[in-house]
Design a protein around this motif. Sequence first.
Motif, short mmCIF file in Angstrom:
data_model
loop_
_atom_site.label_atom_id
_atom_site.label_comp_id
_atom_site.label_asym_id
_atom_site.label_seq_id
_atom_site.Cartn_x
_atom_site.Cartn_y
_atom_site.Cartn_z
N LEU A 253 0.83 -1.21 0.00
CA LEU A 253 0.00 0.00 0.00
C LEU A 253 0.86 1.26 0.00
O LEU A 253 0.62 2.20 -0.75
N LEU A 254 1.88 1.26 0.88
CA LEU A 254 2.76 2.43 1.01
C LEU A 254 3.50 2.65 -0.30
O LEU A 254 3.63 3.78 -0.78
N ARG A 255 4.00 1.55 -0.86
CA ARG A 255 4.77 1.66 -2.09
C ARG A 255 3.91 2.13 -3.26
O ARG A 255 4.36 2.87 -4.11
N GLU A 256 2.65 1.68 -3.27
CA GLU A 256 1.74 2.13 -4.32
C GLU A 256 1.56 3.64 -4.27
O GLU A 256 1.39 4.30 -5.29
N ALA A 257 1.60 4.18 -3.04
CA ALA A 257 1.45 5.63 -2.86
C ALA A 257 2.76 6.36 -3.15
O ALA A 257 2.82 7.58 -3.04
N GLY A 258 3.81 5.61 -3.48
CA GLY A 258 5.08 6.24 -3.85
C GLY A 258 6.06 6.40 -2.71
O GLY A 258 7.21 6.79 -2.92
N LEU A 259 5.61 6.11 -1.48
CA LEU A 259 6.51 6.23 -0.34
C LEU A 259 7.61 5.18 -0.44
O LEU A 259 7.39 4.08 -0.92
N GLN A 260 8.80 5.53 0.04
CA GLN A 260 9.86 4.54 0.09
C GLN A 260 9.97 3.99 1.51
O GLN A 260 9.51 4.61 2.47
N VAL A 261 10.56 2.80 1.62
CA VAL A 261 10.65 2.14 2.92
C VAL A 261 12.08 1.70 3.19
O VAL A 261 12.77 1.23 2.30
N SER A 262 12.50 1.91 4.43
CA SER A 262 13.86 1.57 4.83
C SER A 262 13.80 0.66 6.06
O SER A 262 12.96 0.86 6.94
N ILE A 263 14.67 -0.34 6.11
CA ILE A 263 14.73 -1.20 7.29
C ILE A 263 15.81 -0.64 8.21
O ILE A 263 17.01 -0.70 7.90
N ASP A 264 15.38 -0.12 9.36
CA ASP A 264 16.27 0.55 10.31
C ASP A 264 16.99 -0.49 11.19
O ASP A 264 16.48 -1.59 11.38
N ASP A 265 18.14 -0.09 11.72
CA ASP A 265 18.89 -0.91 12.68
C ASP A 265 19.11 -2.33 12.15
O ASP A 265 19.05 -3.29 12.91
#
Length: 280
Positions: free
Chosen positions: A169-181
Motif C-alpha cells: 500500500l505504502l509503495r503504491e502511494a510512492g513512499l519509500q521504505v527503509s529497514i532501520d537498525d
Amino acid sequence: AKDRGRNRTSYFSRDLEAATEQRVRIARELRSALADSQFSLHYQPIIDLRSGVLRKVEALIRWQHPTLGQVSPAEFIPVAEQAGLINEIGDWVFETALTQAAQWRRSLHPEFQITLNVSPAQFRAEDAYLARWLQRLRAEPLPGRALVLEITEGLLLDASASPEQRLELLREAGLQVSIDDFGTGYSSLSYLHRYAIDYVKIDQSFVSGLERDPRALALCKAIIAMSHALGFQVVAEGVETGGQLALLESSGCDFAQGYYFGRPVPAADLPDSLGRIEQR
Ligand code: C2E
Ligand code: CA
Ligand code: CA
Ligand code: CA
C-alpha cells in the motif's frame, strides 16, 4: 552476608522504583506535550557516497519539557508506545515532516526526501491509521517519494502487522521504505526478498566496530552484497570517523549518515549544515 544481601535488594528495588516513577511521570507529561508544542523535529543529513549529493535527511524527534529539560527519544518513545500515545505523536511527526518536505522541495531541491521513524505499534495499528496518512499525502501537491518510512526488521516477521500488504500500500502511494537498525533484530536474511523495500540501514553498532574488528567489516560487506543482490540500497548510520567512511566507500555502501558529516539540527539550521558538508 545476610545484611549485605538485604541492602543490595533494597538498593536495587529503590532504583527500580525511581525508574518506574520516572516512566509514570514521563507518560503523564507526554499527554500535554503535544498540546503545548513541546516537540520539534531535528534533521540529520544523509549523503550519497557516489555523487556526494545531499538530498536526504532523517527526522528525529526532540522533546523540550519546561522542567524535565530535553528528554531523549530513546527514553520517551518506549513510554509513549506503552502508554498508547505513539500513534498521536507519530501523526504529528508525519504532518510536520510532510510540510517540511514540501518546503525543502521548493527551496533546496525538487527531489529532496525526509526519512521518518515509524514505531512498530503505528505499523500494527488499524488499517485506517496508515490510510489516513495516504489520504493526507494525496491532498498535497507532493509525490509520495518525498518521504521514506523507517521501520524495524522485527515487523517483517510479525504476521499480525500484515507487513506484505501494508508495504505494498505504502509503495503504491510512492513512499519509500527503509529497514532501520538492520542486523540487530531477527536478521533472517532469507525473508527480505519477499518484501517491497528500498533501503537497508546498517546499525551503528556495526559501523562503530569497522576499524578495529575485522568481523564487523565482514558483516557490513555481507549486508551490502546481499542488499544489492536483492535490489536494495544501503545506508550506514552512526559514521563518526574518516576511517569508517573509507571502509564503507570501498565496500560499495550507497549512503552514509553520522556525526562525521553533521549532527541532527533544527530545520532552520539545515541549509547551512548542508552547505558546510558540501564545501568539504
Ligand atoms: P535511530 O532511528 O536508530 O536514530 C539514530 C540515532 O543515532 C539518533 O539518536 C541520532 O541522533 C544518533 N546518531 C546519529 N549519528 C550518530 C553518530 O555518528 N554517532 C552516534 N553515537 N549517534 C548518532 P536520537 O535522535 O537520540 O534517537 C534515538 C532513537 O529514538 C532513534 O534511533 C529512534 O529509534 C527513536 N526516534 C527518534 N525520533 C523518532 C520519531 O520521530 N518516531 C519514533 N517512533 N522514534 C523516533
Ligand atoms: Ca532511524
Ligand atoms: Ca537506526
Ligand atoms: Ca537505533
